[in-house]
Design a protein around this motif. Structure first.
Motif, PDB file in Angstrom:
ATOM      1  N   LEU A   1     100.231  54.026  54.050  1.00  0.00           N
ATOM      2  CA  LEU A   1      99.665  52.751  53.537  1.00  0.00           C
ATOM      3  C   LEU A   1      99.156  52.267  55.050  1.00  0.00           C
ATOM      4  O   LEU A   1      97.827  51.632  54.750  1.00  0.00           O
ATOM      5  CB  LEU A   1     100.619  52.322  52.011  1.00  0.00           C
ATOM      6  CG  LEU A   1     100.363  53.012  50.990  1.00  0.00           C
ATOM      7  CD1 LEU A   1     101.883  51.573  50.152  1.00  0.00           C
ATOM      8  CD2 LEU A   1      99.163  52.046  50.224  1.00  0.00           C
ATOM      9  N   MET A   2     100.522  51.485  55.570  1.00  0.00           N
ATOM     10  CA  MET A   2      99.929  51.119  56.713  1.00  0.00           C
ATOM     11  C   MET A   2      98.646  52.123  57.383  1.00  0.00           C
ATOM     12  O   MET A   2      97.709  50.816  58.318  1.00  0.00           O
ATOM     13  CB  MET A   2     100.915  50.525  57.526  1.00  0.00           C
ATOM     14  CG  MET A   2     101.895  50.233  56.992  1.00  0.00           C
ATOM     15  SD  MET A   2     101.686  48.223  56.855  1.00  0.00           S
ATOM     16  CE  MET A   2     101.675  47.710  58.194  1.00  0.00           C
ATOM     17  N   ASP A   3      98.717  53.767  57.586  1.00  0.00           N
ATOM     18  CA  ASP A   3      97.653  53.693  58.756  1.00  0.00           C
ATOM     19  C   ASP A   3      96.299  53.189  58.017  1.00  0.00           C
ATOM     20  O   ASP A   3      95.102  52.791  58.204  1.00  0.00           O
ATOM     21  CB  ASP A   3      97.353  55.054  58.730  1.00  0.00           C
ATOM     22  CG  ASP A   3      98.830  55.304  59.701  1.00  0.00           C
ATOM     23  OD1 ASP A   3      99.056  55.021  60.238  1.00  0.00           O
ATOM     24  OD2 ASP A   3      98.922  56.851  59.819  1.00  0.00           O
ATOM     25  N   GLU A   4      96.193  53.326  56.827  1.00  0.00           N
ATOM     26  CA  GLU A   4      94.673  53.055  56.035  1.00  0.00           C
ATOM     27  C   GLU A   4      94.327  51.278  55.758  1.00  0.00           C
ATOM     28  O   GLU A   4      93.392  51.327  55.966  1.00  0.00           O
ATOM     29  CB  GLU A   4      95.538  53.620  54.551  1.00  0.00           C
ATOM     30  CG  GLU A   4      94.282  53.745  53.895  1.00  0.00           C
ATOM     31  CD  GLU A   4      93.062  54.715  53.701  1.00  0.00           C
ATOM     32  OE1 GLU A   4      93.865  55.555  54.484  1.00  0.00           O
ATOM     33  OE2 GLU A   4      91.540  54.887  53.666  1.00  0.00           O
ATOM     34  N   PHE A   5      95.703  51.042  55.385  1.00  0.00           N
ATOM     35  CA  PHE A   5      95.385  49.440  55.483  1.00  0.00           C
ATOM     36  C   PHE A   5      95.109  48.779  57.167  1.00  0.00           C
ATOM     37  O   PHE A   5      96.198  47.537  56.747  1.00  0.00           O
ATOM     38  CB  PHE A   5      95.976  48.620  54.702  1.00  0.00           C
ATOM     39  CG  PHE A   5      95.714  49.445  53.438  1.00  0.00           C
ATOM     40  CD1 PHE A   5      94.366  49.294  52.733  1.00  0.00           C
ATOM     41  CD2 PHE A   5      96.450  49.945  52.778  1.00  0.00           C
ATOM     42  CE1 PHE A   5      93.112  49.934  51.510  1.00  0.00           C
ATOM     43  CE2 PHE A   5      96.275  50.604  51.564  1.00  0.00           C
ATOM     44  CZ  PHE A   5      94.725  50.754  50.590  1.00  0.00           C
ATOM     45  N   TYR A   6      95.719  48.859  57.952  1.00  0.00           N
ATOM     46  CA  TYR A   6      95.994  48.896  59.581  1.00  0.00           C
ATOM     47  C   TYR A   6      95.056  47.792  59.865  1.00  0.00           C
ATOM     48  O   TYR A   6      95.868  46.597  60.138  1.00  0.00           O
ATOM     49  CB  TYR A   6      96.219  49.773  60.058  1.00  0.00           C
ATOM     50  CG  TYR A   6      95.379  49.329  61.984  1.00  0.00           C
ATOM     51  CD1 TYR A   6      96.720  50.107  62.605  1.00  0.00           C
ATOM     52  CD2 TYR A   6      94.872  49.101  62.711  1.00  0.00           C
ATOM     53  CE1 TYR A   6      96.818  49.648  64.018  1.00  0.00           C
ATOM     54  CE2 TYR A   6      94.330  48.864  63.697  1.00  0.00           C
ATOM     55  CZ  TYR A   6      95.739  49.276  64.421  1.00  0.00           C
ATOM     56  OH  TYR A   6      96.689  48.583  66.035  1.00  0.00           O
TER      57      TYR A   6
ATOM     58  N   ALA B   1     110.121  57.319  50.856  1.00  0.00           N
ATOM     59  CA  ALA B   1     108.960  55.287  51.730  1.00  0.00           C
ATOM     60  C   ALA B   1     109.100  55.373  52.670  1.00  0.00           C
ATOM     61  O   ALA B   1     107.260  55.083  52.888  1.00  0.00           O
ATOM     62  CB  ALA B   1     110.617  54.349  52.175  1.00  0.00           C
ATOM     63  N   SER B   2     109.534  56.093  53.867  1.00  0.00           N
ATOM     64  CA  SER B   2     108.574  56.063  55.362  1.00  0.00           C
ATOM     65  C   SER B   2     107.425  56.927  55.118  1.00  0.00           C
ATOM     66  O   SER B   2     106.715  55.536  56.145  1.00  0.00           O
ATOM     67  CB  SER B   2     109.654  57.065  56.133  1.00  0.00           C
ATOM     68  OG  SER B   2     110.973  56.613  56.769  1.00  0.00           O
ATOM     69  N   GLY B   3     107.427  57.764  54.648  1.00  0.00           N
ATOM     70  CA  GLY B   3     106.117  58.615  54.494  1.00  0.00           C
ATOM     71  C   GLY B   3     105.102  58.288  53.609  1.00  0.00           C
ATOM     72  O   GLY B   3     103.957  57.828  54.408  1.00  0.00           O
TER      73      GLY B   3
ATOM     74  N   ALA C   1      95.197  52.885  44.785  1.00  0.00           N
ATOM     75  CA  ALA C   1      95.167  52.519  43.764  1.00  0.00           C
ATOM     76  C   ALA C   1      95.200  50.838  44.852  1.00  0.00           C
ATOM     77  O   ALA C   1      95.586  50.008  43.733  1.00  0.00           O
ATOM     78  CB  ALA C   1      96.773  52.517  42.899  1.00  0.00           C
ATOM     79  N   VAL C   2      96.522  51.075  45.773  1.00  0.00           N
ATOM     80  CA  VAL C   2      96.171  49.754  46.334  1.00  0.00           C
ATOM     81  C   VAL C   2      95.251  48.941  46.623  1.00  0.00           C
ATOM     82  O   VAL C   2      95.083  47.626  46.872  1.00  0.00           O
ATOM     83  CB  VAL C   2      97.494  49.755  47.789  1.00  0.00           C
ATOM     84  CG1 VAL C   2      97.502  49.070  48.610  1.00  0.00           C
ATOM     85  CG2 VAL C   2      98.840  50.158  46.879  1.00  0.00           C
ATOM     86  N   ARG C   3      94.201  49.803  47.181  1.00  0.00           N
ATOM     87  CA  ARG C   3      93.371  49.510  47.767  1.00  0.00           C
ATOM     88  C   ARG C   3      91.933  48.458  46.823  1.00  0.00           C
ATOM     89  O   ARG C   3      91.319  48.187  46.579  1.00  0.00           O
ATOM     90  CB  ARG C   3      92.097  50.962  48.095  1.00  0.00           C
ATOM     91  CG  ARG C   3      91.422  50.502  48.523  1.00  0.00           C
ATOM     92  CD  ARG C   3      89.570  51.816  48.567  1.00  0.00           C
ATOM     93  NE  ARG C   3      90.297  52.728  49.561  1.00  0.00           N
ATOM     94  CZ  ARG C   3      90.602  52.923  50.892  1.00  0.00           C
ATOM     95  NH1 ARG C   3      90.227  52.427  51.414  1.00  0.00           N
ATOM     96  NH2 ARG C   3      91.129  53.780  51.328  1.00  0.00           N
TER      97      ARG C   3
END
Lengths: 348, 350
Positions: free
Chosen positions: B151-156, B144-146, B301-303
């Protein structure tokens, strides 16, 4: 096993599969500490928790677990009792785990939100104290969650996951400040972004004047969210009680249904929430009597039928409780007529 | 609660500390008297009371799992700027509550110097709520944390700005038990096992109580069986839903499987009642591999979802409302996600 004397939960045991290779995390238990309502803290109490965590556990916390508890991670069973006692001396008790009442939680409510229609912190604190035994000594079929949201925005996500969800609503007209409406009109198109998005089309914005037909308002919050300075929830504030929401295990996720469309929570507060506590007790009694192992209350209600459940807890059916009335014709009538000569108390 | 001599008597069943003792004075004075709020900039808002008093909130993305050192650092900031008071949010953000507007910028500078972002309000990507994952859970199918960190780094940028059509609530649960109750999020990522637990037949007798192991299964897939003369269990693969509940009571039934564990993505859930009814998230990607440390397949996928949403949704439309308007066939067409038989619900409790 991991735990402390006299409690059946609140501490979750974690054991390594490879204790010889990783002796440092051979045991790495979690303590759930009942959070402060609204998640308010002081630096003083946080530092003291940090000291306890460093001395007796792995120096790691969750702020917060999904249910709402503070979690202290990484201690051995031999540390559990001292860790627990230090926490209680600081004023923190364990939260719920297992087949028990899970730690109730709430949104920030009237502490920092203009939309709360009742005191979410007060009711959550009150229920938590009332039901300490049900939290700490698991005797239920499965978990039971209570969450209190101050308005239909439901920032605590109560409606999607709590067996009993309390969501603030109001009865009187939405309060409008036309001067502030005019200010918002300078910033965006009120017709396009507010009026046209109203789910019941009960608003109108003509010649710079906003009107709302409150008799058709379903209290969705969209207009209020869009113009918080101009619109405020109406007075005659109360709450809605929903029942039966849960995550997937075992029979699919489900949202609850409305049990009480308008609960006069602010009046009940004056009576120490006697009505609500009585209702909760009736629900638990029914669940205790008829529920099976690992059956959430929402699944039980679906299995036995909403009608039977309502009868058992003494509530009348209301259209608010269902998405729509039944579409199939398989009705088991309880009232029917019989010929006169057979008449012997057969009125059903 | 008896009035006990603290330090010598064992205290139980006291409930939480009383919240009134932890409210900042400005909140105590204005409790229930807030009139309105305004968002001043991403991550900063002001609540104005009937009395005219103003309370400024600075919202900081936190990692949910935090160290005692982090707790001390934020305590120091609370002392310096907020009279020693601070709060957390339901999405694991940290909030500093200020009564002086001039403290906002210096506080933000110090928060950012510690490496934490300010944002998560209004039309932003909110902090991703998540579960324990590999770090601390036995049934997790992912880290989870990883994944959340990647994700949060990418979509900061989406956290620290308000550039999205509406708020996007993202959540991560590391297995289908969904401790994080992620299933009503705009974007929900769920750890997925694809194979039943392995029966370590020679260890079941020594490590497990067989009746409670059988009772732990929600779908009656675990049955008693004698294997090589020893009492053990077998698992009905057709019934098993990979929940890992049997492993919780029987360590001889491990479910983690590096070859087959991964994540699925569900989208279009919401809990708020605004405009449309609350609804659960629906499956869009049935399985993606665990690919630490940066989970590139999940990020892509999230992007794809975020960009299609940003491009296609009207202002104010949540993901669910956008897809309701355009329809699922169109969603699959514009995103290019493959629609498979797994997308069609065939689950029945037998």
């Amino acid at each position: 096993m991991a735990g402390v004397r006299g409690y059946g939960g609140g501490i979750v045991g974690r054991f390594s599969d490879e204790p010889d290779e990783y002796p440092g995390v051979k045991e790495y238990h979690t303590a759930r500490l009942n959070q402060i309502e609204g998640f308010f803290y002081t630096s003083d109490v946080l530092r003291k928790l940090a000291d306890i965590c460093d001395e007796h556990a792995g120096g790691l916390f969750n702020f917060h677990g999904s249910t709402g508890d503070i979690q202290i991670l990484g201690f051995k069973q031999e540390e559990a009792e001292e860790l627990f006692q230090k926490c209680t001396h600081l004023g923190f008790d364990l939260g719920g785990s297992g087949s028990a009442l899970r730690t109730p939680s709430c949104c920030v409510g009237p502490a920092r939100c203009e939309w709360a229609t009742y005191d979410t912190l007060h009711i959550t604190d009150n229920l938590t104290r009332e039901f300490q035994n049900e939290m700490h000594r698991p005797t239920f079929n499965y978990k039971f969650k209570i969450k209190c949201a101050g308005c239909p925005n439901d920032c605590i996500a109560s409606g999607a996951r709590s067996d009993l969800s309390i969501v603030g609503v109001w009865k009187a007209n939405i309060r409008i400040d036309q001067k502030e409406v005019a200010e918002y009109a300078k910033k965006f198109d009120i017709k396009k972004y507010v009026v046209d998005k109203c789910p019941t089309h009960c608003m109108d914005y003509t010649d710079g004047k906003l009107t709302i037909d409150d008799s058709n308002c379903v209290k969705c919050m969209h207009c209020i969210n869009s113009m918080p300075k101009a619109l405020r929830p109406g007075l005659e504030k109360g709450a809605q009680i929903r029942i039966g929401a849960k995550v997937p295990m075992v029979q699919d996720p489900r949202l609850g249904f409305i049990l009480i469309p308008f609960y006069d929570v602010n009046k009940d507060k004056e009576e120490d929430y006697a009505f609500l506590k009585d209702l909760i007790q009736k629900i638990w009694d029914f669940w205790d009597e008829y529920g099976t192992n690992r059956e959430r209350v929402g699944e039980l209600i679906q299995r036995v039928g909403v009608g039977n459940f309502l009868e058992a807890i003494g509530l009348d059916p209301l259209p608010e409780m269902v998405e729509y009335p039944r579409a199939n014709p398989f009705i088991k009538f309880e009232e029917y007529l019989v010929p006169d000569d057979e008449e012997e108390g057969k009125e059903g | 609660m008896p009035d006990v001599d603290k330090g010598t008597v064992r205290i139980t069943d006291i409930g939480p500390p009383h919240y009134e003792d932890f409210l900042p004075p400005i909140i105590k004075r204005n409790y229930g008297k807030w009139l309105y709020h305004e968002i001043l900039k991403p991550g900063v808002m002001v609540h104005v009371s009937e009395s005219g008093e103003k309370l400024y909130t600075v919202r900081v993305g936190s990692t949910r799992i935090v160290s005692s050192d982090f707790v001390r650092e934020i305590s120091d900031l609370a002392d310096k700027y907020c009279g020693g008071y601070l709060k957390f949010t339901t999405r694991n953000n940290l909030e500093f509550l200020l009564d002086k507007e001039e403290n906002i910028e210096p506080l933000i500078k110090e928060v950012q110097a510690l490496g934490f972002p300010v944002g998560g309000i209004d039309h932003s990507l909110g902090n991703i709520v998540h579960t324990q994952g590999w770090l601390h859970c036995h049934t997790s199918a992912s880290y989870a944390s990883g994944v959340v960190k990647a994700l949060m780094d990418e979509f900061y940028d989406y956290f620290v700005s308000d550039k999205l059509p509406a708020k996007v609530r993202m959540a991560f649960a590391c297995c289908l038990n969904m401790c994080g109750s992620v299933g009503a999020s705009d974007i929900a990522i769920v750890g997925m096992h694809r194979r039943p637990p392995r029966v370590m037949a020679d260890r079941v007798k020594d490590l497990c109580e067989i009746p409670s192991t059988i009772a732990a299964c929600p779908v009656d897939a675990v049955r008693p069986k004698t294997i090589d003369g020893k009492p053990s269990v077998e698992i009905d693969e057709d019934r098993c839903v990979y929940c890992g509940n049997c492993y919780t009571v029987c360590p001889a039934l491990p479910i983690a499987d590096p070859l087959n564990d991964g994540v699925a993505i569900f989208i279009g859930g919401k809990v708020s009642n605004a405009r449309t009814k609350p609804t659960f998230s629906k499956l869009v990607v049935p399985w993606l591999p665990n690919n630490p440390p940066r989970w590139p397949e999940v990020i892509e996928a999230v992007r794809t979802i975020l960009e299609a949403y940003k491009e296609g949704a009207r202002k104010g439309e949540r993901v669910a409302e956008w897809i309701d308007r355009i329809g699922w066939p169109k969603f699959f067409k514009i995103t290019g996600f493959e629609f498979t038989k797994y997308h069609i619900d065939d689950f029945r409790i037998r």
